[in-house]
Design a protein around this motif. Structure first.
Motif, PDB file in Angstrom:
ATOM      1  N   ILE A 106     -23.859 -54.312 -39.997  1.00 18.10           N
ATOM      2  CA  ILE A 106     -25.308 -54.547 -40.666  1.00 18.10           C
ATOM      3  C   ILE A 106     -25.262 -54.605 -42.271  1.00 18.10           C
ATOM      4  N   GLU A 107     -26.223 -55.481 -41.995  1.00 13.14           N
ATOM      5  CA  GLU A 107     -26.676 -56.295 -43.514  1.00 13.14           C
ATOM      6  C   GLU A 107     -27.110 -54.861 -44.348  1.00 13.14           C
ATOM      7  N   PRO A 108     -27.311 -55.137 -46.109  1.00  8.55           N
ATOM      8  CA  PRO A 108     -27.378 -54.706 -46.868  1.00  8.55           C
ATOM      9  C   PRO A 108     -29.105 -54.047 -46.440  1.00  8.55           C
ATOM     10  N   PHE A 109     -29.427 -52.882 -46.502  1.00 13.50           N
ATOM     11  CA  PHE A 109     -30.967 -52.501 -46.414  1.00 13.50           C
ATOM     12  C   PHE A 109     -30.855 -51.548 -47.654  1.00 13.50           C
ATOM     13  N   ARG A 110     -32.361 -51.508 -48.609  1.00 15.99           N
ATOM     14  CA  ARG A 110     -32.570 -50.988 -49.467  1.00 15.99           C
ATOM     15  C   ARG A 110     -33.681 -49.537 -49.364  1.00 15.99           C
ATOM     16  N   LEU A 111     -32.668 -48.551 -50.440  1.00 12.09           N
ATOM     17  CA  LEU A 111     -32.850 -47.056 -50.175  1.00 12.09           C
ATOM     18  C   LEU A 111     -34.002 -47.404 -51.373  1.00 12.09           C
ATOM     19  N   ALA A 112     -35.369 -46.720 -51.726  1.00 12.98           N
ATOM     20  CA  ALA A 112     -36.203 -47.141 -52.587  1.00 12.98           C
ATOM     21  C   ALA A 112     -37.271 -45.404 -52.435  1.00 12.98           C
ATOM     22  N   VAL A 113     -37.297 -45.235 -53.553  1.00 11.53           N
ATOM     23  CA  VAL A 113     -38.651 -44.108 -53.680  1.00 11.53           C
ATOM     24  C   VAL A 113     -39.591 -44.856 -53.850  1.00 11.53           C
ATOM     25  N   PRO A 114     -41.064 -44.909 -53.047  1.00 12.24           N
ATOM     26  CA  PRO A 114     -42.047 -46.116 -53.162  1.00 12.24           C
ATOM     27  C   PRO A 114     -42.719 -45.469 -55.043  1.00 12.24           C
ATOM     28  N   ARG A 115     -42.628 -47.061 -55.382  1.00  7.58           N
ATOM     29  CA  ARG A 115     -43.789 -47.382 -56.549  1.00  7.58           C
ATOM     30  C   ARG A 115     -42.375 -47.343 -57.410  1.00  7.58           C
TER      31      ARG A 115
ATOM     32  N   GLY B 152     -23.756 -60.626 -30.166  1.00  2.00           N
ATOM     33  CA  GLY B 152     -25.068 -60.291 -29.176  1.00  2.00           C
ATOM     34  C   GLY B 152     -25.564 -58.741 -29.147  1.00  2.00           C
ATOM     35  N   VAL B 153     -24.597 -58.239 -30.131  1.00  3.65           N
ATOM     36  CA  VAL B 153     -25.525 -56.749 -30.302  1.00  3.65           C
ATOM     37  C   VAL B 153     -25.924 -56.954 -31.757  1.00  3.65           C
ATOM     38  N   ARG B 154     -27.119 -56.139 -31.554  1.00  6.35           N
ATOM     39  CA  ARG B 154     -28.287 -56.476 -33.104  1.00  6.35           C
ATOM     40  C   ARG B 154     -28.710 -55.016 -33.305  1.00  6.35           C
ATOM     41  N   VAL B 155     -28.438 -54.861 -34.284  1.00 10.70           N
ATOM     42  CA  VAL B 155     -28.425 -53.834 -35.406  1.00 10.70           C
ATOM     43  C   VAL B 155     -30.354 -54.178 -35.938  1.00 10.70           C
ATOM     44  N   ILE B 156     -30.354 -53.051 -35.828  1.00  8.95           N
ATOM     45  CA  ILE B 156     -31.902 -53.078 -36.873  1.00  8.95           C
ATOM     46  C   ILE B 156     -31.964 -51.397 -37.523  1.00  8.95           C
ATOM     47  N   VAL B 157     -32.074 -51.774 -38.889  1.00 15.50           N
ATOM     48  CA  VAL B 157     -32.227 -50.923 -39.468  1.00 15.50           C
ATOM     49  C   VAL B 157     -33.766 -50.684 -40.380  1.00 15.50           C
ATOM     50  N   ALA B 158     -34.447 -49.127 -39.760  1.00 16.31           N
ATOM     51  CA  ALA B 158     -35.750 -49.274 -40.859  1.00 16.31           C
ATOM     52  C   ALA B 158     -35.729 -47.589 -41.331  1.00 16.31           C
ATOM     53  N   PRO B 159     -35.811 -48.109 -42.982  1.00 14.00           N
ATOM     54  CA  PRO B 159     -34.968 -46.565 -44.501  1.00 14.00           C
ATOM     55  C   PRO B 159     -36.095 -46.244 -44.595  1.00 14.00           C
ATOM     56  N   ARG B 160     -36.670 -44.861 -44.340  1.00 11.37           N
ATOM     57  CA  ARG B 160     -38.466 -44.391 -45.052  1.00 11.37           C
ATOM     58  C   ARG B 160     -37.083 -43.146 -46.587  1.00 11.37           C
ATOM     59  N   TYR B 161     -38.231 -43.385 -47.584  1.00 11.89           N
ATOM     60  CA  TYR B 161     -37.713 -42.236 -48.084  1.00 11.89           C
ATOM     61  C   TYR B 161     -38.590 -40.674 -47.814  1.00 11.89           C
ATOM     62  N   VAL B 162     -38.141 -39.148 -48.045  1.00 15.44           N
ATOM     63  CA  VAL B 162     -38.326 -38.682 -47.536  1.00 15.44           C
ATOM     64  C   VAL B 162     -38.539 -37.217 -48.383  1.00 15.44           C
ATOM     65  N   PRO B 163     -40.062 -37.390 -49.790  1.00 15.39           N
ATOM     66  CA  PRO B 163     -40.448 -37.055 -50.540  1.00 15.39           C
ATOM     67  C   PRO B 163     -40.476 -35.141 -50.543  1.00 15.39           C
ATOM     68  N   GLU B 164     -40.551 -34.790 -49.151  1.00 13.72           N
ATOM     69  CA  GLU B 164     -40.526 -33.116 -48.887  1.00 13.72           C
ATOM     70  C   GLU B 164     -39.156 -32.609 -49.043  1.00 13.72           C
ATOM     71  N   GLN B 165     -38.332 -33.035 -48.812  1.00 14.75           N
ATOM     72  CA  GLN B 165     -36.308 -33.080 -48.765  1.00 14.75           C
ATOM     73  C   GLN B 165     -35.955 -33.946 -49.875  1.00 14.75           C
ATOM     74  N   SER B 166     -36.990 -34.235 -50.850  1.00  9.59           N
ATOM     75  CA  SER B 166     -36.406 -34.805 -52.189  1.00  9.59           C
ATOM     76  C   SER B 166     -36.439 -33.465 -53.797  1.00  9.59           C
ATOM     77  N   GLU B 167     -35.849 -33.397 -54.027  1.00  3.52           N
ATOM     78  CA  GLU B 167     -36.093 -32.714 -55.397  1.00  3.52           C
ATOM     79  C   GLU B 167     -36.027 -33.742 -57.248  1.00  3.52           C
ATOM     80  N   PRO B 168     -36.524 -34.406 -56.845  1.00 10.46           N
ATOM     81  CA  PRO B 168     -35.978 -35.730 -58.369  1.00 10.46           C
ATOM     82  C   PRO B 168     -36.180 -34.757 -60.521  1.00 10.46           C
ATOM     83  N   SER B 169     -36.797 -33.667 -59.367  1.00  9.43           N
ATOM     84  CA  SER B 169     -36.232 -33.011 -61.512  1.00  9.43           C
ATOM     85  C   SER B 169     -34.429 -32.632 -60.782  1.00  9.43           C
ATOM     86  N   ARG B 170     -34.425 -32.820 -59.801  1.00 10.43           N
ATOM     87  CA  ARG B 170     -32.247 -32.609 -60.218  1.00 10.43           C
ATOM     88  C   ARG B 170     -32.180 -33.169 -59.730  1.00 10.43           C
TER      89      ARG B 170
END
Length: 127
Positions: free
Chosen positions: A115-124, A8-26
């Motif tokens: 909580i089923e697995p969900f993907r965290l991914a940088v777009p593209r 009876g407990v429904r868990v919905i998760v919506a992930p999002r990449y946060v580019p303004e707080q990311s530093e891919p070069s590091r």
């Protein structure tokens, strides 16, 4: 987005990449995820604690356990919901998260709301 129903407990998760707080070069990638916990059952439940398993793109796994979520242990009557947003840093542009919330009913029954697995991914980054 994932949508998991346990006792009876429904868990919905919506992930999002946060580019303004990311530093891919590091090798720092920040992701946020919005969670909705909804009581679709017929008994009152309370969230006691959380357990997350976070895996980065290289297969390195980290487990996070703690009381409540963002400082709350919400109690949900049938039909009620609780929503929050949190974040997860990764050292790779892709990863996954899954886990469970430890719940208790008013009658004292303990159970894990999955909580089923969900993907965290940088777009593209992935095809």
């Amino acid at each position: 987005m994932t949508n998991t129903l346990t006792r009876g407990v429904r868990v919905i998760v919506a992930p999002r990449y946060v580019p303004e707080q990311s530093e891919p070069s590091r090798s720092h990638y920040l992701f946020s995820y919005q969670v909705t916990i909804r009581n679709d059952g017929d008994e009152t439940v309370q969230l006691l604690s959380r357990h997350w398993i976070i895996t980065n793109g290289e297969g390195k796994t980290e487990e996070v356990r703690g009381l409540g979520v963002i400082g709350f242990q919400p109690k949900l009557e049938p039909g009620e919901q609780f929503q929050y947003t949190s974040g997860c840093p990764l050292t790779t542009p892709v990863g996954t998260m899954h886990g469970s919330y430890q719940m208790v009913t008013d009658g004292g029954d303990n159970f894990d709301a999955l909580i089923e697995p969900f993907r965290l991914a940088v777009p593209r980054v992935l095809n």
